[in-house]
Design a protein around this motif. Structure first.
Motif, mmCIF file in Angstrom:
data_model
loop_
_atom_site.group_PDB
_atom_site.id
_atom_site.type_symbol
_atom_site.label_atom_id
_atom_site.label_comp_id
_atom_site.label_asym_id
_atom_site.label_seq_id
_atom_site.Cartn_x
_atom_site.Cartn_y
_atom_site.Cartn_z
ATOM 1 N N MET A 1 36.580 46.740 41.303
ATOM 2 C CA MET A 1 37.303 45.757 41.408
ATOM 3 C C MET A 1 36.960 44.502 40.441
ATOM 4 O O MET A 1 35.918 44.401 39.776
ATOM 5 C CB MET A 1 36.663 45.080 42.738
ATOM 6 N N SER A 2 38.258 44.197 39.596
ATOM 7 C CA SER A 2 38.029 43.303 38.525
ATOM 8 C C SER A 2 37.679 41.957 38.964
ATOM 9 O O SER A 2 38.060 41.327 40.084
ATOM 10 C CB SER A 2 39.472 43.180 38.054
ATOM 11 N N ARG A 3 36.919 41.327 38.069
ATOM 12 C CA ARG A 3 36.633 39.938 38.171
ATOM 13 C C ARG A 3 37.283 39.230 37.135
ATOM 14 O O ARG A 3 37.646 39.553 36.052
ATOM 15 C CB ARG A 3 35.095 39.704 38.040
ATOM 16 N N TYR A 4 37.822 37.714 37.550
ATOM 17 C CA TYR A 4 38.585 37.149 36.506
ATOM 18 C C TYR A 4 37.846 35.508 36.424
ATOM 19 O O TYR A 4 37.184 35.156 37.059
ATOM 20 C CB TYR A 4 40.000 36.868 37.434
ATOM 21 N N GLU A 5 38.081 35.089 35.062
ATOM 22 C CA GLU A 5 37.780 33.525 35.018
ATOM 23 C C GLU A 5 38.794 32.742 34.679
ATOM 24 O O GLU A 5 40.034 33.334 33.882
ATOM 25 C CB GLU A 5 36.639 33.662 33.708
ATOM 26 N N ILE A 6 38.877 31.627 34.935
ATOM 27 C CA ILE A 6 40.077 30.586 34.759
ATOM 28 C C ILE A 6 39.615 29.707 33.359
ATOM 29 O O ILE A 6 38.474 29.045 33.315
ATOM 30 C CB ILE A 6 40.086 29.581 35.801
ATOM 31 N N VAL A 7 40.473 29.688 32.413
ATOM 32 C CA VAL A 7 40.104 29.320 30.971
ATOM 33 C C VAL A 7 41.000 28.153 30.785
ATOM 34 O O VAL A 7 42.502 28.379 31.184
ATOM 35 C CB VAL A 7 40.091 30.169 29.960
ATOM 36 N N PHE A 8 40.865 26.801 30.286
ATOM 37 C CA PHE A 8 41.618 25.644 29.995
ATOM 38 C C PHE A 8 41.384 25.462 28.939
ATOM 39 O O PHE A 8 40.247 25.056 28.361
ATOM 40 C CB PHE A 8 41.439 24.747 31.173
ATOM 41 N N SER A 9 42.332 24.991 27.867
ATOM 42 C CA SER A 9 42.028 24.681 26.442
ATOM 43 C C SER A 9 42.721 23.239 26.211
ATOM 44 O O SER A 9 43.034 22.813 25.004
ATOM 45 C CB SER A 9 42.652 25.706 25.591
ATOM 46 N N GLY A 10 42.976 22.389 27.260
ATOM 47 C CA GLY A 10 43.605 21.099 27.238
ATOM 48 C C GLY A 10 45.170 21.102 26.897
ATOM 49 O O GLY A 10 45.671 19.941 26.572
ATOM 50 N N GLN A 11 45.719 22.263 27.075
ATOM 51 C CA GLN A 11 47.458 22.275 26.986
ATOM 52 C C GLN A 11 47.858 22.086 28.384
ATOM 53 O O GLN A 11 47.484 22.433 29.502
ATOM 54 C CB GLN A 11 47.691 23.487 26.332
#
Length: 178
Positions: A1-11
């Motif tokens: 089962m894959s795990r994910y992360e939420i990434v934000f760069s200010g766009q």
């Protein structure tokens, strides 16, 4: 089962107003203006990690509805390993360095480009040694003063003469009473 992360760069998403997106994220995260300013600093920030696919999809939907462009990254994706090339073996054609010159043996392929650079071999000075060159003594400039001479004592040098003193006021009409 894959795990994910939420990434934000200010766009932001195309067509979204920056101030509106900031206000939407402030409401969504219940954060003050200072924390929202940190989100839009341009650095890559992980907002949430270790999510399953369904939770990552919910975060994506909510943040994109607010106008933010995010990236959902699979944390289980294999990381590519890079193996560096070994340094080149010394060849018999290598010319030994001249006395007082440094010969650099490259440690990898990138440094091999600098192997033929002729650099001085700077040594280390003993502890307490003065490394600054001595300053030259300052010399007075050579100025030709032969065209000037001195006036005799008491002569008029063109100073402005003081105005004559005003006459003393007349106080004859003043009296002291007992």
């Amino acid at each position: 089962m894959s795990r994910y992360e939420i990434v934000f760069s200010g766009q932001t998403l195309p067509g979204s107003d920056l101030e509106t997106v900031k206000a939407n994220l402030a409401k969504l995260f219940q954060a003050d203006a200072q924390r929202i300013a940190l989100l839009f600093s341009g650095r890559r920030l992980v907002l949430k990690n270790n999510l399953d696919e369904a939770a990552a999809g919910k975060y994506r939907t909510a943040l994109e509805r607010a106008g933010a462009r995010i990236e959902v990254v699979d944390m289980d994706a294999p990381v590519e390993e890079i193996e560096l090339a070994p340094p080149p073996a010394p060849s018999e054609e290598t010319v030994p360095a001249a006395p007082g010159r440094l010969k650099v043996a490259p440690r990898d392929e990138y440094m091999a480009a600098f192997a033929d650079v002729d650099a001085p071999d700077f040594g280390l000075a003993p502890v307490g040694a003065d490394l600054q060159d001595a300053k030259a003594e300052p010399r007075a400039p050579q100025v030709d003063l032969s065209q000037f001479n001195l006036a005799p004592v008491g002569s008029d040098m063109g100073q402005a003469r003081p105005a004559p003193a005003a006459p003393a006021p007349d106080t004859s009409h003043l009296k002291l009473a007992d």
